[in-house]
Design a protein around this motif. Structure first.
Motif, PDB file in Angstrom:
ATOM      1  N   ILE A 107       0.844  -1.205   0.000  1.00  0.00           N
ATOM      2  CA  ILE A 107       0.000   0.000   0.000  1.00  0.00           C
ATOM      3  C   ILE A 107       0.868   1.239   0.000  1.00  0.00           C
ATOM      4  O   ILE A 107       0.663   2.183  -0.768  1.00  0.00           O
ATOM      5  CB  ILE A 107      -0.944  -0.015   1.222  1.00  0.00           C
ATOM      6  CG1 ILE A 107      -2.085  -1.019   0.985  1.00  0.00           C
ATOM      7  CG2 ILE A 107      -1.520   1.366   1.480  1.00  0.00           C
ATOM      8  CD1 ILE A 107      -3.003  -1.192   2.161  1.00  0.00           C
ATOM      9  N   VAL A 108       1.888   1.238   0.858  1.00  0.00           N
ATOM     10  CA  VAL A 108       2.756   2.422   0.936  1.00  0.00           C
ATOM     11  C   VAL A 108       3.441   2.657  -0.398  1.00  0.00           C
ATOM     12  O   VAL A 108       3.421   3.762  -0.951  1.00  0.00           O
ATOM     13  CB  VAL A 108       3.793   2.256   2.068  1.00  0.00           C
ATOM     14  CG1 VAL A 108       4.768   3.416   2.056  1.00  0.00           C
ATOM     15  CG2 VAL A 108       3.089   2.144   3.406  1.00  0.00           C
ATOM     16  N   ASN A 113       1.052   3.696  -3.108  1.00  0.00           N
ATOM     17  CA  ASN A 113       0.578   5.056  -2.907  1.00  0.00           C
ATOM     18  C   ASN A 113       1.521   6.068  -3.506  1.00  0.00           C
ATOM     19  O   ASN A 113       1.109   7.029  -4.163  1.00  0.00           O
ATOM     20  CB  ASN A 113       0.400   5.330  -1.411  1.00  0.00           C
ATOM     21  CG  ASN A 113      -1.074   5.272  -1.022  1.00  0.00           C
ATOM     22  OD1 ASN A 113      -1.882   5.910  -1.661  1.00  0.00           O
ATOM     23  ND2 ASN A 113      -1.388   4.489  -0.012  1.00  0.00           N
ATOM     24  N   VAL A 114       2.777   5.840  -3.248  1.00  0.00           N
ATOM     25  CA  VAL A 114       3.771   6.778  -3.771  1.00  0.00           C
ATOM     26  C   VAL A 114       3.747   6.740  -5.297  1.00  0.00           C
ATOM     27  O   VAL A 114       3.732   7.791  -5.965  1.00  0.00           O
ATOM     28  CB  VAL A 114       5.166   6.437  -3.218  1.00  0.00           C
ATOM     29  CG1 VAL A 114       6.205   7.344  -3.831  1.00  0.00           C
ATOM     30  CG2 VAL A 114       5.164   6.549  -1.705  1.00  0.00           C
ATOM     31  N   VAL A 163       1.340   5.874  -7.255  1.00  0.00           N
ATOM     32  CA  VAL A 163       0.119   6.478  -7.775  1.00  0.00           C
ATOM     33  C   VAL A 163       0.156   7.986  -7.607  1.00  0.00           C
ATOM     34  O   VAL A 163      -0.312   8.734  -8.461  1.00  0.00           O
ATOM     35  CB  VAL A 163      -1.100   5.860  -7.088  1.00  0.00           C
ATOM     36  CG1 VAL A 163      -2.348   6.643  -7.409  1.00  0.00           C
ATOM     37  CG2 VAL A 163      -1.254   4.427  -7.524  1.00  0.00           C
ATOM     38  N   ALA A 164       0.727   8.456  -6.508  1.00  0.00           N
ATOM     39  CA  ALA A 164       0.821   9.896  -6.307  1.00  0.00           C
ATOM     40  C   ALA A 164       1.541  10.533  -7.470  1.00  0.00           C
ATOM     41  O   ALA A 164       1.122  11.558  -8.009  1.00  0.00           O
ATOM     42  CB  ALA A 164       1.553  10.176  -4.998  1.00  0.00           C
ATOM     43  N   GLN A 168       1.822   9.337 -10.433  1.00  0.00           N
ATOM     44  CA  GLN A 168       0.995   9.235 -11.646  1.00  0.00           C
ATOM     45  C   GLN A 168      -0.094  10.301 -11.668  1.00  0.00           C
ATOM     46  O   GLN A 168      -0.373  10.918 -12.697  1.00  0.00           O
ATOM     47  CB  GLN A 168       0.361   7.852 -11.733  1.00  0.00           C
ATOM     48  CG  GLN A 168       1.382   6.766 -12.061  1.00  0.00           C
ATOM     49  CD  GLN A 168       0.805   5.372 -11.899  1.00  0.00           C
ATOM     50  OE1 GLN A 168      -0.263   5.207 -11.331  1.00  0.00           O
ATOM     51  NE2 GLN A 168       1.536   4.387 -12.372  1.00  0.00           N
ATOM     52  N   VAL A 169      -0.698  10.517 -10.501  1.00  0.00           N
ATOM     53  CA  VAL A 169      -1.803  11.483 -10.466  1.00  0.00           C
ATOM     54  C   VAL A 169      -1.282  12.895 -10.700  1.00  0.00           C
ATOM     55  O   VAL A 169      -1.894  13.685 -11.436  1.00  0.00           O
ATOM     56  CB  VAL A 169      -2.537  11.394  -9.120  1.00  0.00           C
ATOM     57  CG1 VAL A 169      -3.472  12.574  -8.942  1.00  0.00           C
ATOM     58  CG2 VAL A 169      -3.309  10.096  -9.029  1.00  0.00           C
ATOM     59  N   PRO A 229      -3.442   0.921  -3.992  1.00  0.00           N
ATOM     60  CA  PRO A 229      -3.709   1.996  -4.934  1.00  0.00           C
ATOM     61  C   PRO A 229      -3.236   1.618  -6.322  1.00  0.00           C
ATOM     62  O   PRO A 229      -2.268   0.887  -6.505  1.00  0.00           O
ATOM     63  CB  PRO A 229      -2.916   3.163  -4.380  1.00  0.00           C
ATOM     64  CG  PRO A 229      -2.830   2.891  -2.928  1.00  0.00           C
ATOM     65  CD  PRO A 229      -2.712   1.399  -2.822  1.00  0.00           C
ATOM     66  N   GLY A 230      -3.942   2.120  -7.313  1.00  0.00           N
ATOM     67  CA  GLY A 230      -3.583   1.842  -8.691  1.00  0.00           C
ATOM     68  C   GLY A 230      -4.436   0.775  -9.314  1.00  0.00           C
ATOM     69  O   GLY A 230      -4.512   0.686 -10.534  1.00  0.00           O
ATOM     70  N   LEU A 251      -4.410  14.352  -2.124  1.00  0.00           N
ATOM     71  CA  LEU A 251      -4.224  13.733  -3.436  1.00  0.00           C
ATOM     72  C   LEU A 251      -5.530  13.096  -3.926  1.00  0.00           C
ATOM     73  O   LEU A 251      -5.843  13.152  -5.119  1.00  0.00           O
ATOM     74  CB  LEU A 251      -3.135  12.669  -3.337  1.00  0.00           C
ATOM     75  CG  LEU A 251      -2.319  12.477  -4.606  1.00  0.00           C
ATOM     76  CD1 LEU A 251      -1.569  13.748  -4.956  1.00  0.00           C
ATOM     77  CD2 LEU A 251      -1.353  11.320  -4.432  1.00  0.00           C
ATOM     78  N   HIS A 309      -9.667   5.743  -8.314  1.00  0.00           N
ATOM     79  CA  HIS A 309      -8.467   5.368  -7.560  1.00  0.00           C
ATOM     80  C   HIS A 309      -8.154   6.368  -6.457  1.00  0.00           C
ATOM     81  O   HIS A 309      -7.355   6.090  -5.571  1.00  0.00           O
ATOM     82  CB  HIS A 309      -7.263   5.263  -8.511  1.00  0.00           C
ATOM     83  CG  HIS A 309      -7.404   4.153  -9.503  1.00  0.00           C
ATOM     84  ND1 HIS A 309      -7.021   2.861  -9.234  1.00  0.00           N
ATOM     85  CD2 HIS A 309      -7.923   4.133 -10.752  1.00  0.00           C
ATOM     86  CE1 HIS A 309      -7.287   2.103 -10.299  1.00  0.00           C
ATOM     87  NE2 HIS A 309      -7.835   2.854 -11.237  1.00  0.00           N
ATOM     88  N   LEU A 312      -3.595   5.233   2.879  1.00  0.00           N
ATOM     89  CA  LEU A 312      -2.433   5.884   3.460  1.00  0.00           C
ATOM     90  C   LEU A 312      -2.794   7.225   4.092  1.00  0.00           C
ATOM     91  O   LEU A 312      -2.249   7.608   5.125  1.00  0.00           O
ATOM     92  CB  LEU A 312      -1.365   6.072   2.378  1.00  0.00           C
ATOM     93  CG  LEU A 312       0.053   6.074   2.932  1.00  0.00           C
ATOM     94  CD1 LEU A 312       0.303   4.812   3.728  1.00  0.00           C
ATOM     95  CD2 LEU A 312       1.046   6.204   1.812  1.00  0.00           C
TER      96      LEU A 312
END
Ligand code: NA
Ligand code: NA
Lengths: 89, 162, 125, 509, 931, 121
Positions: B72-73, B76-77, B79-80, B82-83, B118-119, C22, C38, C46
């Protein structure tokens, strides 16, 4: 120091809520709005925890717990409506 | 008899832990209450469920949870990035993941795990329950994703939910 | 000791709020539903997770011992977020004109389907 | 009998719950027996309450043993006891009528009926403004149920109007409560009265605004001009027994006005003294005139009766607005009279409607009325009474009212009251002749459905009340005189309430 | 004795009414008993009355209102009672034979006796209010009598017209009496409506400023009842009644009630110029108008009706003249008119009965067919005409004399005298017409039957009355003298003036007038004969038309107005409510808005995050308004509003509120979504832009006003009892969460009502939908959708949610939570089950009877409150129990917990009853839809 | 802060009233919901809201209004919320029934343009 971080965090989360609201109003499809509402709920949990930290109280724990536990109900119901129109079949 | 009195041990355990967590202190009265609820709540729940999940070997479970948290961690990074990056770079797509899991509880667990990472979001289960439709925010190699999911998550879940 | 904790708390807060934000950014920025969906996953995992841990630590050092009640919130979030996401996706899929073809009915059973821009039709009356 | 004041609420509530339990397993007959046990208990309690109040003037019941201004206080004065007894007396024939068959066709009828009584009684007994709101809601929601259970089509439509209008009024009620609590810091009406009396001038504007909104609410519930538009259809569409019970509903609004604007904004309220009556007197009179027009123009008997309800409300507004003890007393005599008689007319309309071969109570159709002698006679008695013609209770009420009008207003108030009586005579004589007379002399061959004994008895009981009120007018008027005098004695309330100490708790400082 | 007299007709009316199976004869006998026994009673009383004493009986009825049941008999009352009973007896006899087989004698005699009783009551009433009571009773009972042949339209109309006019008069009379009472009351008198008081204080009344009003109102009553111009028109229409009724009502009773009252109140009201001019003026006009129209009637009863109007005008005129002798003449004429007019009506009835018509154009020469009746009728007609040796002559002569002797008003004297002469002429003319057109000349024409004499017993009443006309006319002093004397004494209250009752007064001016009127009357009749048909067209009742037009216009207006105003529009209702709200709350603020807002304390600062919440709220709210037409969208947006509101509650220190708001929001959304399936998805666009603008205007105004109020309220210092709640919550109510303590203890009764509302709401929902079949707006194809994953994932949620629910419930007294919140926390996961698994699956296993749950919850709440009665403490007094348990230690239990359990159960069961009912609505099939 | 609360009440009330005056049942229900938010906030405001002083008593902190917000309006609002919910439920169901029985969702049970007056009856 921590208090500043908390307050700043609250503002960030608030901003996130505004974003979500924008999507909520904007749409364009029903699932988009449902998603936005769901995001609002999650942000609200964050907001509550932060607020509890700011005031150093656990009095808001219950509210956060309830949102976490049951906040998805709106999503479920709304989505079911979009899928089937009939919520309880 | 046991099934009637204690329909689901895992549920009982969860309730027990839950009560103690909420009640904040581990006094005798709270433990007693927790025990009482651990017995009663699943009974109550049994009125709404046709069957409870039966668990197989749990050893893989803890490892799975640990792996999930780490994933998850990391995800998350990823995906962050990517977003926040330009959206044109995203290669979103749907992927059907064939399932070896047959236990519905296992499938649900897998769905959760996929969504929580995420993702990826699991969107639909085919009617025959043999394929899971997953949406990826961005992936270049769907086949790798399928294999990754099957190896990292489905395999341990098959042990837990035989 | 407490400075270390403070720094940890601040770090957790910053991370948590960042990921929560985010989720909001994803709401605004991304262009179609299945990309935006998503967003909350990040916020609820998180984002809220970090803030909760921060809260546990904070109350621990400020108050009277460990009350990890916030764990419960995480448990519930982890339990319910997939349900929400799953159902919303189902809803969005049900509105799509071209749903991803079912593997059984395509020659290439494991072939992926790339979704088009904005596949969900506008909400109809 | 220490707990007597709370029983008129508890008894129907308990029986309502019991009936709900029983209806899952038992047949209509058993339900009826229990409904009657509840009814009779309530009647006994109501009579005892009235007697006790008559002995002791003012009963104060501190719920939870909290000092009056902290908790909720039941405050039973003569007015409250009168209203409670009126309600119980009215409910008896209504239940009787419903038990002739409607109760089987409306789901949860008995439970809802009892709950309605509990709500009404709660509203009459409470001494707390917010609690008044709560019991208003109990009463209203039960009335929605009674109106709509078993409803179809037009009745549902009438229900929509009735429900939404009342909810909107409730919203305003809450706004008023917020303002008043914000400015006065308490919800006990007597305590509020004491605080209003000494309110500094800069606070009176807001209190006045709150009082104005409150007035709006009560007027809406009492169907004062121009807030009456909901009433005719709702009352005309309701099942007969329910419509009959509803005749007391508008009176709750009137009760509340009388209570609040004599106690809280009465003589002692300083700059806010008597703020309501100047508005209410002319509008009440206008309501009377308009309602009389409605009676004349009614296409159906029940619409006409609904306008009669409105007319009686207008008359009561006039009576209460005149503000002197004699006029209030006249109003308090007139109130039960109008309740009973209009209820009787609603029931009669139903009986008549069923005996006109599918033409219901529509006045335009010429329809053979079978078995008309008894209904016609009952209609005549009711019409005479409600028109205020001698010698029945309506006459005595109006007579007392006319006598009580102060010189300054005599001319136009008399004109309104007497003129409306004339219009009612015109309207009801038309109704009566059309229903009973405008038929062939030769009876039709169609076999007539028999009059149901319970239904006729119900009407007879209601008219009997009116006749009893005529015969025993004097003791009743003595009671209402005392009630009116008590209402105007605001310091009496404040003193009694402040002197009533909790049994085990410390009194308020 | 008086009570007995008065009770007779009412008791026997009841007897007749209830004697369902009695024969005609029995009914008639029962009815006839009243006059028989009544006259006997009068006979017993005669001695005292003729001695000049006043009999009085008094019972308190409504002394509060001055309304006592006082009966009082003097000469006037006695004579009138005799008239009422005597003629009544004859009418009963006559009526028994008159009624046809189709007419119900029971109904007829019941009405007749009621009327008789009302008249008697009015006559012997010793209290003016009681008099008004009986007065109105005569209107009501006469309404029934006139409309006796209810299948005939003219009867119904005539009855309603009579009721309307006399009813109006009755109400006016009541007003007049009340004014008299007020005049006397202001003068400090007691028992102001007592007849003796009123009669003794005439001067006081006449000197009062209110006298003109009182007089006007009383006269309005009198004039309408006695059919005085311009209210006379109801009387001819009342002729639709059966003839016995006409004979009774319009000769001796109903119309005489007016002049009776004129006589009764003469000492109190008469003697002023106002009285003189108004009463005599109206009387004279009526006298002439009635007589003139009588000439042109073709209907026998119509002629008699107008003649009656004329004679009543004459009597009124006499009372208007106010001299003692005029009063004597008036009273005398009352008696005379009663006798000859009653017999004439009966005769007309006989003719109608035997010939099948009353149209004088078809009648004629009847003396050949029914000689006896003819003779009697001719005698009575001549009495009506005022021919010497008959009673009518005497009183007419007295009238002429009085007219000529009006003092002080020369013009008036001339006018009245001329009017008297004219009236005499007209009277001769119409009487002649009655006699000539009916009994002489050619005819009868085109009758279906051959007329013959009626049954003997039908003729006897006519004969008795005609005989009276002759006897009185020939021997007045012997026969009527004492009666008139005592009547006059009763009226004037003093010794009667000297009057001479003799047939021959010598040749004087009145006699000359009589002769002149005889001559001119005969001339007029024969002169007009050829014009009569022509006039028939011209002389339609104007009054009737005016009345008819007015009444119809009134009905039309009322109908249209009512339909337009109360058109069932909810929008209008709500708009008016808001408007009135603005008015009522705005008026006190008017001109003070600014002073309201300045000079208040300093506001609390609001950080940016607060404004963020504010912005969220405002944006979501306005968003709801903008998208409200798209319902699904609107629901989602309003969900956001709810969330933000609960956030605000959290922010502003109200965690309990936030929890409740959140949970209620969830259930509400579910509810609305369920409903949405049965409603259109979109609002139809309104094509009324102006209304939209108006609504925006008023909404802004109201919202702005509320904002101002709210601001001013928050800025003014608080002065609340709540500090006491905070202080006493822990030591006395054993709870730290003061909101919860307030809910279950301080203000537990509110919560009590609240759960009742909640439970009832669920019942209402159930009642409305249980048997209903609804058509969904849209049905998705295919079988119910399976959501196995979601369903499975909620498996773990349910026991945990239940645990949390119990936690919130138990902790509620000390932390946010409590029965209501906990109940919802239990209910919502079940709702999720319903959604994800379907109603059938859930209800098959869950097995809760929600209805029973509501009942049990309510009972639990009651039990929780009633427990304190055991200790002699009021309802809902909380107790506290510290359970010392082994192992567990102290277990604090507040008795409010029982009450809160009730709340919990009601909320849980109520919520689920609503949701499950709405979720399991049965669908209407296409087939059913078609039918 | 008072300004923010007051204006929020104003906006909610105005929006609610506007929707309340619409012709369709569902709009009216939405309006009532917004109005009840406004109402609840106003009652709540009558307790002079403050930040961070929930009325849950703590040891060592004096039990006065200086340290806790006014609990009474909160209790009132709670009751009001519940009652509003009950009323909403009933209204919603009536709207359903009206639509089913009369085939319209107009608040008056009939479409304004095809007014079918019951001629003479
Ligand atoms: Na459904
Ligand atoms: Na269904």
């Amino acid at each position: 120091m921590i208090d500043i971080a908390i307050v700043a965090g609250m503002h960030l989360v608030g901003l996130s809520m505004l974003f979500a609201l924008w999507r909520l109003l904007r749409g364009p499809t029903a699932p988009d709005r449902i998603l936005a509402l769901d995001t609002l709920y999650i942000s609200a949990i964050a907001q509550l925890i932060l607020f509890g930290m700011l005031l150093d109280t656990e009095i808001y724990f219950e509210a956060a717990l309830i949102i976490a536990m049951l906040g998805f109900v709106g999503t479920v119901v709304l989505s079911k409506y979009v899928i089937r129109r009939d919520i309880v079949e | 008899m046991k099934r009637r009195m204690l329909p689901s041990i895992p549920q009982s355990l969860t309730v027990f832990a839950f009560w103690l967590l909420m009640a904040e202190d581990v006094s005798a009265s709270n433990v007693l209450m927790a025990l009482l609820l651990a017995w009663l709540m699943p009974l109550m729940a049994a009125r709404l469920e046709r069957e409870f999940a039966r668990l197989g070997r749990l050893r893989g479970g803890l490892r799975l949870i640990g792996r999930l948290l780490v994933d998850i961690v990391i995800a998350n990074v990823t995906v962050a990035k990517q977003v926040l990056g330009p959206e044109s770079r995203l290669k979103s797509q749907f992927v059907w993941i064939p399932l070896d899991l047959t236990n519905i509880h296992g499938i649900s667990a897998l769905t959760s795990v996929i969504t929580l990472t995420p993702g990826t979001v699991s969107a639909e289960l085919s009617e025959d329950r043999k394929h899971l439709l997953v949406h990826c925010l961005s992936t270049d190699d769907p086949q790798a994703l399928v294999e990754d999911v099957k190896a990292r998550y489905e395999a341990p879940l098959r042990e837990i939910f035989p | 000791m407490s400075t270390l904790f403070e720094l940890a708390i601040i770090f957790l807060l910053v991370a948590g709020c960042f990921f929560t934000l985010l989720g909001g950014v994803a709401m605004v920025k991304l262009s179609d539903f299945f990309r935006r969906v998503h967003g909350p996953a990040k916020a609820s995992t998180l984002g809220v997770g970090c803030i909760l841990v921060a809260s546990i630590v904070y109350h621990w050092i400020n108050g009277s011992g460990v009350h990890p009640r916030e764990i419960l919130i995480t448990v519930f979030l982890f339990l319910t977020a997939p349900i929400s996401a799953h159902l919303m996706s189902r809803a969005a899929l049900s509105l799509m004109d071209e749903r991803p073809p079912h593997p059984e009915r395509t020659p290439d059973a494991d072939a992926e389907v790339v979704d088009r821009e904005d596949p969900a039709p506008r909400e109809g009356g | 009998m220490q707990h007597l004041p709370v029983l008129p609420v508890l008894v129907p509530l308990v029986f309502g719950a019991l009936l709900l339990l029983l209806e899952r397993t038992h047949r209509a007959k058993v339900l009826r027996i229990w409904a009657w046990i509840g009814m009779v208990s309530l009647l006994v309690v109501s009579v005892m309450l009235l007697m006790q109040v008559h002995r002791e003037d003012l009963l104060v019941y501190l719920l939870g043993d909290w000092p009056a201004r902290l908790g909720i206080t039941l405050m039973v004065d003569r007015l409250s006891a009168l209203m409670v007894l009126t309600t119980a007396l009215l409910a008896v024939p209504c239940l009787m009528y419903a038990c002739a068959g409607w109760d089987k066709r409306a789901l949860h009828f008995h439970a809802l009926f009892q709950m309605q009584l509990a709500g009404l009684n709660g509203a009459f007994l409470t001494g707390d403004l917010f609690n008044l709101f709560v019991f208003f809601e109990v009463m209203l929601i039960a009335s929605y149920g009674l109106l709509l259970s078993g409803a179809r089509g037009a009745r549902v439509k009438a229900g929509m109007h009735y429900v939404v209008f009342n909810i909107a009024a409730s919203v305003v009620f809450l706004l008023a409560l917020g303002l008043l609590y914000g400015m006065l810091g308490t919800l006990n009406m007597t305590e509020m009265a004491a605080r209003i009396a000494i309110a500094p001038p800069e606070r009176t504007v807001l209190i006045h605004a709150g009082a104005g909104l409150l007035l709006l609410v009560f007027c809406a519930k009492a169907a004062l001009l121009p807030l009456y538009l909901w009433l005719p259809e709702a009352y005309a569409r309701a099942p007969a027994a329910v419509a009959a019970l509803f005749t007391v509903m508008t009176k709750v609004g009137l009760y509340a006005i009388l209570r609040v604007y004599t106690l809280m904004f009465g003589e002692a309220a300083g700059p806010l003294a008597n703020i309501a009556w100047d508005w209410l007197l002319p509008t009440g009179a206008a309501t009377v005139v308009l309602a009389a027009l409605g009676v004349i123009g009614a296409p159906r008997m029940r619409i006409g009766v609904a306008y009669l309800v409105l007319l009686s409300a207008g008359t009561l507004f006039v009576a209460f607005s005149l503000g002197n003890a004699a006029a209030i007393s006249a109003g308090l005599y007139y109130l039960p009279h109008s309740v009973f008689v209009s209820a009787a007319l609603f029931l009669l309309a139903d009986v008549i409607g069923r005996h006109r071969g599918g033409n219901g109570d529509y006045l335009v159709e010429i329809a053979p009325m079978t078995r008309k002698t008894l209904p016609a006679a009952l209609f005549l008695i009711a019409a005479v009474s409600i028109a205020g013609l001698p010698p029945l209770s309506g006459f005595i009420g109006k007579l007392r009212l006319l006598e009580a009008v102060p010189d300054a207003q005599t001319g136009w108030v008399w004109a309104v009251i007497l003129g409306s009586s004339l219009m009612v005579i015109i309207g009801l004589s038309r109704t009566g002749t059309r229903l009973f007379w405008r038929v062939d002399a030769t009876p039709s061959d169609v076999p007539a459905p028999a009059l149901r004994r319970a239904e006729v008895t119900a009407v007879l009981v209601l008219l009997g009340y009116g006749i009893a009120m005529t015969v025993f007018a004097n003791p009743i008027l003595r009671y209402t005189d005392a009630a009116a005098a008590q209402l105007l004695d605001v310091p009496g309330y404040i003193d009694t309430l402040r002197e009533t100490a909790p049994q085990i708790r410390e009194p308020s400082p | 004795m008086l009570e007995l007299l008065l009770a007779l007709p009412f008791v026997l009316a009841l007897a007749v009414a209830l004697s369902a199976n009695a024969s005609r004869r029995t009914s008639a006998w029962l009815a006839g008993l009243v006059p028989l026994l009544g006259i006997a009673v009068l006979g017993l009383l005669a001695g005292d009355v003729f001695d000049g004493s006043i009999l009085k009986t008094q019972y308190a009825w409504v002394p509060e209102a001055g309304l006592d049941f006082t009966l009082r008999m003097d000469g006037l009352a006695w004579t009138f009672a005799l008239l009422v009973l005597g003629i009544g007896g004859l009418v009963v006899l006559y009526g028994h034979y008159y009624l046809s087989a189709k007419d119900s004698p029971r109904r007829f005699f019941t009405y007749l006796l009621l009327f008789m009783g009302a008249m008697l009551g009015m006559v012997v009433a010793g209290n003016l209010l009681l008099l008004a009571v009986f007065w109105e009773l005569t209107s009501i009972s006469s309404f029934l009598l006139i409309g006796f042949w209810s299948h005939r339209q003219d009867a119904r109309q005539g009855a309603r017209m009579a009721l309307t006019i006399t009813g109006m008069g009755g109400l006016a009379l009541l007003g007049g009496i009340l004014l008299i009472g007020r005049i006397l009351g202001d003068a400090g008198l007691e028992s102001v409506y007592d007849l003796d008081t009123v009669l003794a204080n005439g001067a006081l009344i006449r000197d009062s400023a209110l006298y003109p009003w009182a007089l006007g109102l009383v006269l309005l009553g009198i004039f309408t009842k006695s059919a005085q111009f311009p209210f006379h028109f109801w009387l001819p229409h009342a002729m639709a009644a059966p003839t016995p009724v006409s004979a009774y009502l319009h000769s001796a009773t109903m119309v005489k009630a007016g002049v009776f009252l004129l006589a009764r109140l003469h000492p109190a009201l008469a003697g002023t110029d106002l009285f003189f001019y108004v009463v005599s003026g109206i009387g004279a006009t009526t006298l002439l108008v009635g007589a003139w129209f009588a000439i042109f009637q073709h209907d026998l009863k119509g002629l008699l009706a107008y003649s009656t109007i004329s004679h009543l005008g004459l009597i009124t005129l006499l009372f208007g003249l106010s001299t003692e002798m005029a009063v004597v003449a008036g009273l005398f004429h009352i008696l005379n008119h009663a006798t000859f007019k009653a017999s004439l009506f009966m005769a007309a009835g006989i003719i109608d009965h035997e010939c099948g018509t009353r149209d004088m154009r078809r009648l004629g020469n009847l003396r050949r067919y029914m000689p006896m009746t003819s003779v009697l009728a001719i005698v009575a007609s001549l009495a009506m005409a005022g021919i010497p040796m008959l009673n009518g002559f005497l009183s007419k002569e007295m009238f002429f004399a009085e007219a000529l002797e009006i003092g002080g008003h020369a013009t008036m004297r001339l006018v009245i005298s001329i009017a008297a002469l004219l009236a005499g002429i007209f009277g001769i003319a119409y009487s002649l017409r009655f006699v000539h057109d009916t009994f002489f000349g050619n005819g009868p024409r085109a009758l279906d039957v051959v007329p013959h004499e009626p049954p003997r017993w039908m003729r006897i009443p006519v004969g008795v009355l005609a005989a009276l006309c002759i006897v009185v006319g020939v021997l007045p002093a012997l026969t009527i003298g004492p009666l008139l004397d005592t009547m006059v004494r009763g009226t004037l209250g003093t010794a009667a003036p000297e009057f001479s009752l003799s047939v021959w007064h010598g040749i004087n001016l009145p006699l000359m007038m009589s002769v002149a009127s005889l001559v001119f009357g005969i001339a007029l009749y024969f002169g007009l004969r050829r014009l009569l048909d022509f006039h028939a067209v011209v002389t339609r009742s104007i009054g009737r038309n005016v009345f008819h037009l007015n009444v119809e216009a009134l009905f039309g207006l009322a109908r249209r107005f009512t339909a337009r105003v109360a058109n069932g529009s909810l929008q209008r209702s709500l708009f008016l409510m808001i408007l009135i709200g603005l008015l009522l709350a705005g008026v006190p603020m008017f001109g003070q808005t600014l002073p309201l807002l300045v000079g208040l304390g300093t506001p609390q600062p609001l950080p940016v995050i607060g404004w963020v919440l504010w912005a969220l709220l405002v944006a979501a709210t306005l968003g709801t308004v903008i998208v409200h037409g798209k319902r699904l969208t609107a629901l989602i947006v309003i969900g956001a509003v709810g969330l933000v509101v609960s956030m605000i509650f959290v922010y502003l220190s109200a965690p309990d509120l936030a929890l409740t708001q959140l949970l209620v929001e969830m259930v509400t959304i579910a509810l609305m979504m369920m409903a949405l399936n049965y409603l259109p998805k979109q609002s139809k666009a309104s094509r009324r832009p102006l209304r939209k603008l108006r609504d925006i205007g008023i909404a802004t105004l109201a919202g702005g006003g509320l904002a101002v109020l709210a601001y001013a309220m928050m800025m003014s210092p608080a002065d609340t009892i709540s500090s006491e709640l905070l202080v006493r919550a822990l030591p006395e109510a054993y709870g730290r969460n003061v909101v919860n303590v307030t809910l279950v203890d301080f203000r537990g009764f509110d919560t009590f009502g609240e759960i009742a509302v909640f439970g009832i709401a669920a019942l209402v929902v159930h009642a409305l939908l249980r048997w209903a079949r609804l058509k969904p707006d849209e049905v998705m194809p295919g079988p119910p959708v399976q959501l196995p994953i979601a369903a499975d994932l909620t498996q773990l949620l349910f026991p945990l949610a239940l645990t949390v629910s119990i936690y919130l419930f138990l902790r509620g007294h000390n932390a946010p939570g409590g029965g209501f919140i906990a109940g919802l926390v239990f209910a919502v996961p079940v709702l999720v089950k319903y959604v994800l698994q379907g109603a059938r699956a859930v209800e098959a296993t869950f097995g809760f009877d929600y209805l029973r749950g509501i009942a049990i919850g309510l009972l639990l709440a009651v039990i929780g409150g009633v427990g304190s009665w055991w200790f002699g403490l009021p309802f809902m007094t909380s107790g506290h129990l510290d359970l010392e348990l082994p192992l567990i230690g102290m277990l604090p239990l507040a008795s409010a917990l029982v009450f809160d359990t009730g709340v919990y159960v009601v909320v849980f069961a109520g919520t689920l009853l609503m949701l499950s009912t709405m979720g399991t609505v049965r669908h209407r099939q296409a087939r059913e839809e078609a039918t | 802060m008072e300004l923010a609360i007051a204006t929020a009440i104003g906006v909610l009330a105005a929006s609610g009233i506007y929707l309340l005056l619409r012709a369709r049942t569902f709009d009216v229900i939405l309006g009532l919901t917004l109005l009840s938010y406004a109402t609840n906030l106003l009652i709540f405001a009558s307790g002079r809201p403050v930040v961070g002083k929930p009325p849950v008593l703590r040891d060592g902190v004096a039990h006065t209004l200086a340290n806790y917000s006014d609990p009474l309006p909160q209790a009132l609002v709670l009751t009001a919320i519940v009652i509003a919910f009950a009323m909403t439920a009933v209204t919603v169901v009536i709207a359903m029934r009206e639509h089913a029985d009369l085939h319209t969702d107009h608040v008056d049970g009939e479409e304004p343009d095809n007014e079918k007056r019951r001629g003479g009856a």
